[in-house]
Design a protein around this motif. Structure first.
Motif, PDB file in Angstrom:
ATOM      1  N   GLU A 158     -36.069 -38.677 -28.197  1.00 21.15           N
ATOM      2  CA  GLU A 158     -35.156 -39.668 -28.765  1.00 21.15           C
ATOM      3  C   GLU A 158     -35.257 -39.695 -30.285  1.00 21.15           C
ATOM      4  OE1 GLU A 158     -34.312 -44.476 -28.121  1.00 21.15           O
ATOM      5  OE2 GLU A 158     -36.117 -43.548 -27.297  1.00 21.15           O
ATOM      6  N   VAL A 159     -34.115 -39.900 -30.922  1.00 23.20           N
ATOM      7  CA  VAL A 159     -34.079 -40.126 -32.362  1.00 23.20           C
ATOM      8  C   VAL A 159     -33.500 -41.508 -32.619  1.00 23.20           C
ATOM      9  CG1 VAL A 159     -33.907 -37.711 -33.105  1.00 23.20           C
ATOM     10  CG2 VAL A 159     -31.826 -38.969 -32.496  1.00 23.20           C
ATOM     11  N   ALA A 160     -33.732 -42.017 -33.809  1.00 18.74           N
ATOM     12  CA  ALA A 160     -33.214 -43.331 -34.169  1.00 18.74           C
ATOM     13  C   ALA A 160     -31.697 -43.273 -34.330  1.00 18.74           C
ATOM     14  CB  ALA A 160     -33.856 -43.813 -35.457  1.00 18.74           C
ATOM     15  N   VAL A 161     -31.049 -44.367 -33.954  1.00 22.32           N
ATOM     16  CA  VAL A 161     -29.601 -44.516 -34.128  1.00 22.32           C
ATOM     17  C   VAL A 161     -29.369 -45.726 -35.016  1.00 22.32           C
ATOM     18  CG1 VAL A 161     -27.404 -44.952 -32.977  1.00 22.32           C
ATOM     19  CG2 VAL A 161     -29.113 -43.479 -31.873  1.00 22.32           C
ATOM     20  N   VAL A 162     -28.627 -45.541 -36.100  1.00 20.59           N
ATOM     21  CA  VAL A 162     -28.368 -46.616 -37.059  1.00 20.59           C
ATOM     22  C   VAL A 162     -26.863 -46.836 -37.177  1.00 20.59           C
ATOM     23  CG1 VAL A 162     -28.646 -47.388 -39.442  1.00 20.59           C
ATOM     24  CG2 VAL A 162     -30.468 -46.050 -38.353  1.00 20.59           C
ATOM     25  N   ASP A 163     -26.439 -48.057 -36.889  1.00 19.83           N
ATOM     26  CA  ASP A 163     -25.009 -48.404 -36.957  1.00 19.83           C
ATOM     27  C   ASP A 163     -24.158 -47.428 -36.155  1.00 19.83           C
ATOM     28  OD1 ASP A 163     -25.561 -50.569 -38.648  1.00 19.83           O
ATOM     29  OD2 ASP A 163     -25.412 -49.313 -40.450  1.00 19.83           O
ATOM     30  N   GLY A 164     -24.680 -47.032 -34.999  1.00 25.16           N
ATOM     31  CA  GLY A 164     -23.915 -46.158 -34.114  1.00 25.16           C
ATOM     32  C   GLY A 164     -23.993 -44.685 -34.443  1.00 25.16           C
ATOM     33  N   LEU A 165     -24.658 -44.343 -35.562  1.00 27.24           N
ATOM     34  CA  LEU A 165     -24.771 -42.947 -35.969  1.00 27.24           C
ATOM     35  C   LEU A 165     -26.165 -42.408 -35.633  1.00 27.24           C
ATOM     36  CD1 LEU A 165     -23.022 -42.859 -39.471  1.00 27.24           C
ATOM     37  CD2 LEU A 165     -22.135 -41.995 -37.293  1.00 27.24           C
ATOM     38  N   ILE A 166     -26.199 -41.202 -35.114  1.00 24.44           N
ATOM     39  CA  ILE A 166     -27.454 -40.542 -34.775  1.00 24.44           C
ATOM     40  C   ILE A 166     -28.121 -40.055 -36.058  1.00 24.44           C
ATOM     41  CG2 ILE A 166     -28.473 -38.572 -33.564  1.00 24.44           C
ATOM     42  CD1 ILE A 166     -26.036 -38.774 -31.633  1.00 24.44           C
ATOM     43  N   THR A 167     -29.421 -40.309 -36.189  1.00 27.86           N
ATOM     44  CA  THR A 167     -30.177 -39.833 -37.350  1.00 27.86           C
ATOM     45  C   THR A 167     -31.101 -38.692 -36.913  1.00 27.86           C
ATOM     46  OG1 THR A 167     -32.170 -41.188 -37.119  1.00 27.86           O
ATOM     47  CG2 THR A 167     -30.228 -42.235 -38.127  1.00 27.86           C
ATOM     48  N   SER A 168     -31.831 -38.136 -37.856  1.00 30.71           N
ATOM     49  CA  SER A 168     -32.787 -37.075 -37.538  1.00 30.71           C
ATOM     50  C   SER A 168     -34.208 -37.619 -37.419  1.00 30.71           C
ATOM     51  CB  SER A 168     -32.748 -35.992 -38.620  1.00 30.71           C
ATOM     52  OG  SER A 168     -33.093 -36.530 -39.889  1.00 30.71           O
ATOM     53  N   THR A 169     -34.347 -38.945 -37.462  1.00 29.49           N
ATOM     54  CA  THR A 169     -35.662 -39.573 -37.379  1.00 29.49           C
ATOM     55  C   THR A 169     -36.138 -39.643 -35.934  1.00 29.49           C
ATOM     56  OG1 THR A 169     -35.163 -40.938 -39.325  1.00 29.49           O
ATOM     57  CG2 THR A 169     -37.009 -41.619 -37.936  1.00 29.49           C
TER      58      THR A 169
END
Length: 246
Positions: A158-169
């Protein structure tokens, strides 16, 4: 090396009887190769590249990385994380829809009917069901929906999702020792029963009160025999369910 001919596999009826007699409160399942045949993580990645969900440069990069993984120069945890990070910048809603399409077409038809029946029996018995996988969480969530495993009890790449956008974190990449670590993180230090198919499941199998190898890879079969665990080969299952022959 111990071979299948030198061990005694359980029948489907024996597996279900032995598991249900344990009356487990918590049952933990690996997914690819355990609940269904094949490697849904690799399959989804290749399918999503063909569908053009990521750029050509990203596609070429992950292809190179995966070749290095098969050659042994990139680790399991690295490649499993990178196979989720390639979707950075996309909307999660889009990835969930893509995962649903992929799972419906390619994963659900390969569900092991014997394991599906076992999970159903465990659910009726009141067991709390968990899924642990190094495949991305979008695919796993779709794949285990029919098994009655809710998303809050899925531990997957799993990666972090911010404001509906997938991140690389990266949030988590449960593989090898990381599977046992993920279970401990949610308070499952010693699950009542755990099921897995590859050597990458060994760590979480070893912390279980009772462990079962399902469709085991050669290395896991050897470990299962050494530990005295029961093992089962579903009908029609491939002996090796991914490009990792461990």
């Amino acid at each position: 090396m111990t071979t299948e001919l030198e061990t005694a596999p359980l029948t489907a009826a024996q597996l279900q009887k032995r598991v249900l007699e344990l009356s487990p409160r918590v049952a933990v399942f690996d997914c690819d190769g355990t609940l269904w045949d094949g490697d849904a993580g690799l399959g989804f990645m290749n399918w999503s590249l063909e569908e053009g969900l990521v750029s050509r440069s990203t596609s070429d990069w992950i292809d190179t990385r995966h070749r290095a993984y098969r050659a042994g120069t990139v680790s399991e945890v690295q490649i499993c994380g990178e196979m989720v990070q390639i979707y950075a910048g996309l909307r999660e809603k889009e990835l969930r829809a893509a995962a649903a399409r992929y799972v419906t077409e390619f994963v659900l038809p390969r569900v092991f009917s014997e394991i599906e029946a076992l999970v159903s029996a465990l659910r009726k018995q009141g067991a709390e069901l968990w899924a642990v996988s190094s495949t991305n969480k979008w695919v796993i969530a779709e794949g285990v929906r029919g098994f009655g495993i809710p998303e809050e009890r899925i531990l997957a790449a799993e990666v972090a999702v911010v404001d509906g956008l997938i991140t690389s974190t990266l949030v988590e990449v449960p593989t090898d020792q990381g599977k046992a670590t993920a279970l401990r993180r949610v308070g499952l230090d010693r699950p009542d029963v755990v099921f897995g198919n590859s050597i990458h499941d060994l760590a979480m199998l070893e912390i279980a009160a009772s462990a079962f190898a399902i469709n085991p890879s050669p290395a896991l079969l050897q470990a299962a025999v050494g530990h005295g665990w029961g093992w089962f080969r579903p009908s029609g299952a491939e002996a090796v369910s991914s490009d990792v022959v461990k």
